[in-house]
Design an enzyme around this catalytic site. Structure first.
Site, PDB file in Angstrom:
ATOM      1  N   HIS A   1       8.593   6.542  31.368  1.00 43.74           N
ATOM      2  CA  HIS A   1       8.882   6.969  32.288  1.00 43.74           C
ATOM      3  C   HIS A   1       7.763   7.486  33.570  1.00 43.74           C
ATOM      4  O   HIS A   1       8.193   7.851  34.186  1.00 43.74           O
ATOM      5  CB  HIS A   1      10.309   7.322  32.770  1.00 43.74           C
ATOM      6  CG  HIS A   1      11.462   6.841  32.241  1.00 43.74           C
ATOM      7  ND1 HIS A   1      12.085   5.725  32.557  1.00 43.74           N
ATOM      8  CD2 HIS A   1      11.823   7.227  30.863  1.00 43.74           C
ATOM      9  CE1 HIS A   1      12.853   5.327  32.226  1.00 43.74           C
ATOM     10  NE2 HIS A   1      12.788   5.896  30.897  1.00 43.74           N
TER      11      HIS A   1
ATOM     12  N   GLN B   1      13.961   5.759  19.342  1.00 45.76           N
ATOM     13  CA  GLN B   1      14.859   5.762  20.728  1.00 45.76           C
ATOM     14  C   GLN B   1      16.751   5.146  20.195  1.00 45.76           C
ATOM     15  O   GLN B   1      16.442   3.912  19.605  1.00 45.76           O
ATOM     16  CB  GLN B   1      14.575   5.960  21.396  1.00 45.76           C
ATOM     17  CG  GLN B   1      13.276   6.617  22.272  1.00 45.76           C
ATOM     18  CD  GLN B   1      13.462   6.999  23.218  1.00 45.76           C
ATOM     19  OE1 GLN B   1      12.401   6.886  23.916  1.00 45.76           O
ATOM     20  NE2 GLN B   1      14.376   7.412  24.372  1.00 45.76           N
TER      21      GLN B   1
ATOM     22  N   GLU C   1      19.151   4.525  21.990  1.00 43.92           N
ATOM     23  CA  GLU C   1      19.447   4.454  23.617  1.00 43.92           C
ATOM     24  C   GLU C   1      20.862   3.422  23.933  1.00 43.92           C
ATOM     25  O   GLU C   1      21.375   3.305  24.619  1.00 43.92           O
ATOM     26  CB  GLU C   1      19.000   4.447  24.873  1.00 43.92           C
ATOM     27  CG  GLU C   1      17.453   5.009  23.824  1.00 43.92           C
ATOM     28  CD  GLU C   1      16.617   4.649  24.655  1.00 43.92           C
ATOM     29  OE1 GLU C   1      15.902   5.621  25.979  1.00 43.92           O
ATOM     30  OE2 GLU C   1      15.252   3.919  24.588  1.00 43.92           O
TER      31      GLU C   1
ATOM     32  N   ASP D   1      20.404   7.150  29.089  1.00 45.14           N
ATOM     33  CA  ASP D   1      20.819   5.917  28.223  1.00 45.14           C
ATOM     34  C   ASP D   1      21.969   5.814  27.278  1.00 45.14           C
ATOM     35  O   ASP D   1      22.711   4.590  27.884  1.00 45.14           O
ATOM     36  CB  ASP D   1      19.466   4.987  27.900  1.00 45.14           C
ATOM     37  CG  ASP D   1      18.372   5.117  29.394  1.00 45.14           C
ATOM     38  OD1 ASP D   1      19.136   3.783  30.138  1.00 45.14           O
ATOM     39  OD2 ASP D   1      17.685   5.176  28.670  1.00 45.14           O
TER      40      ASP D   1
END
Length: 274
Positions: free
Chosen positions: A58, A166, A168, A194
């Site tokens: 990101h 992660q 999410e 998310d």
């Protein structure tokens, strides 16, 4: 002749002990480096954070900007008896993206958007040199100490890399117990935005469904001796997440810190100038 000691020499190769500290259950706090700025990365390291993640998913920087930011983080040297760990979140969990970040000297990686245990196992295999994994061998790279480690010793480099996966989605929460049991997965890191959207409660971080998902992740980590991680939306949330059992905690990002500081300064100036 005495070998010169520099921040770069001390830090290259995982001397921050971030994996050891994380798996010992120590609370370690860090931030995301999203502006693509080596100067900003160095400032965050000098603030005394335990870890920094150069964000290629990101953030505004690209893979071409990663090495300079790793150098910048390492240039801060030792503060308060510890070094800031220089980590990377690659654009995606593919073999080349994983390998490139590790070859540049990242002490560990955060991998986004994995849904299944099979995906996690495959990606973790790319972290490690044989026989523990299938990472490509290039002993002249910075991640392999630039040729200073021989063929017979390369396996020891595997043990110091921090593996962060992660969580999410609902599917990732459901798989958390099995994922946490994978050797090389050290942290299950919740991406709260998310995950809240995936659960159908967007931005409702106090919703019982979201809280239950967090508790599932923490329980999975505790069962396997791994560390649960999360990114704070605001510093006031820290006590809540510590009470839930999170120990690998993101406090924000360079961009957020700049924006918050600028807004506070402008607000204070407006108040004084009418």
């Amino acid at each position: 002749m005495t070998e010169p000691t520099t921040a770069f020499h001390l830090h290259a190769g995982g001397r921050s002990r971030i994996r050891e500290r994380t798996l010992a259950g120590e609370v370690v706090v860090g931030a995301f480096v999203m502006l693509g700025s080596p100067g900003g990365a160095e400032l965050l390291a000098r603030a005394g954070l335990d870890w920094l993640i150069v964000d290629c998913e990101h953030g505004t920087g690209t893979e071409a900007d990663v090495l300079a930011q790793l150098y910048a983080i390492e240039s801060a040297g030792e503060l308060g008896g510890r070094l800031t760990a220089a980590l990377v979140r690659p654009e995606e969990g593919t073999r080349l993206r994983v390998g490139r970040a590790l070859d540049m000297g990242a002490e560990g990686l955060m991998i986004p958007r994995l849904e299944t245990v099979e995906e996690v196992r495959r990606v973790i295999s790319w972290f490690r040199y044989p026989p523990d994994g299938v990472r490509g061998l290039a002993l002249g790279t910075r991640g392999a100490e630039q040729g200073e480690v021989g063929h017979g010793d390369v396996r020891r480099l595997n043990a110091r890399l921090l593996g962060i996966i992660q969580v999410e989605s609902g599917a990732a929460v459901a798989a958390a117990g099995e994922t946490a049991g994978i050797d090389g997965v050290d942290v299950l890191f919740v991406g709260p935005t998310d995950l809240s959207h995936a659960l159908g409660v967007p931005g409702r971080f106090d919703d019982p469904l979201f809280t239950a998902a967090l508790e599932t992740v923490v329980a999975a980590c505790r069962a396997h001796g791994k560390a649960p991680g999360i990114l704070l939306r605001r510093l006031d949330d820290l006590d809540r997440y510590l009470e839930l059992g999170f120990t690998f905690v993101g406090l924000g990002s360079d961009g957020a810190f700049v924006a918050d500081g600028a807004r506070a300064a402008v607000a204070a100036a407006r108040q004084r100038t009418g």
